[in-house]
Design a protein around this motif. Structure first.
Motif, PDB file in Angstrom:
ATOM      1  N   ALA A 222      -3.548  10.752   8.758  1.00 52.62           N
ATOM      2  CA  ALA A 222      -4.097   9.399   8.805  1.00 52.62           C
ATOM      3  C   ALA A 222      -3.861   8.666   7.486  1.00 52.62           C
ATOM      4  N   LEU A 223      -4.046   9.356   6.374  1.00 56.02           N
ATOM      5  CA  LEU A 223      -3.808   8.740   5.058  1.00 56.02           C
ATOM      6  C   LEU A 223      -2.330   8.390   4.873  1.00 56.02           C
ATOM      7  N   ARG A 224      -1.463   9.264   5.338  1.00 58.56           N
ATOM      8  CA  ARG A 224      -0.019   8.982   5.217  1.00 58.56           C
ATOM      9  C   ARG A 224       0.363   7.764   6.045  1.00 58.56           C
ATOM     10  N   LEU A 225      -0.150   7.687   7.271  1.00 59.98           N
ATOM     11  CA  LEU A 225       0.130   6.532   8.118  1.00 59.98           C
ATOM     12  C   LEU A 225      -0.365   5.248   7.455  1.00 59.98           C
ATOM     13  N   LEU A 226      -1.570   5.276   6.929  1.00 61.63           N
ATOM     14  CA  LEU A 226      -2.122   4.104   6.252  1.00 61.63           C
ATOM     15  C   LEU A 226      -1.248   3.716   5.055  1.00 61.63           C
ATOM     16  N   ALA A 227      -0.884   4.693   4.254  1.00 65.30           N
ATOM     17  CA  ALA A 227      -0.063   4.417   3.071  1.00 65.30           C
ATOM     18  C   ALA A 227       1.283   3.812   3.462  1.00 65.30           C
ATOM     19  N   GLU A 228       1.912   4.338   4.511  1.00 69.77           N
ATOM     20  CA  GLU A 228       3.221   3.824   4.933  1.00 69.77           C
ATOM     21  C   GLU A 228       3.102   2.404   5.486  1.00 69.77           C
TER      22      GLU A 228
END
Length: 136
Positions: free
Chosen positions: A8-14
């Motif tokens: 979820a954090l990676r998706l948000l960051a991207e």
């Protein structure tokens, strides 16, 4: 941190990076979409405000993955990347083309180079396939 939260954090960051890359060249764009990211159990991770172009590009990227997942569900579930089949005739043509190159035809370029040592090292590696550690 569990795998769900990391994803979820990676998706948000991207998503934020995508929007930021587009906003750098178009700082006056207004947000078109607010994406809220939560884990599967509902834990709030964050939000990304996307301008129209970033929202469209994110939808395009998701669409490509969805097409792959739909067309090749077993590969998608297994986490495999599609490897295209190479045409054996094309491979043979490329090999024939490079087999016909005369290595001596490059010598004039090697010796006229402003950095002859690096050029000679590159030439040696190209012709022999070996590299003795000379500077490239």
């Amino acid at each position: 941190m569990d795998d769900q939260t990391k994803a979820a954090l990676r998706l948000l960051a991207e998503l934020q990076r995508l929007n930021g890359a587009d906003t750098l060249s178009n700082p006056n764009q207004t947000p078109a979409v607010r994406v809220t990211i939560r884990t599967a159990n509902g834990e709030f991770i964050g939000e990304a405000l996307l301008n129209p172009r970033a929202a469209d590009e994110a939808a395009n990227a998701a669409g490509v993955v969805a097409e792959y997942a739909t067309a090749m569900p077993a590969d998608y579930q297994a986490g495999r990347t599609v490897t295209p089949e190479l045409d054996p005739f094309l491979v043979a043509d490329i090999e024939d083309t490079f087999a016909d190159v005369d290595p001596e035809s490059y010598l004039a370029d090697v010796f006229s180079s402003p950095d002859a040592e690096a050029s000679l090292a590159a030439y040696e590696q190209m012709v022999t396939g070996e590299f003795d550690g000379g500077q490239l």
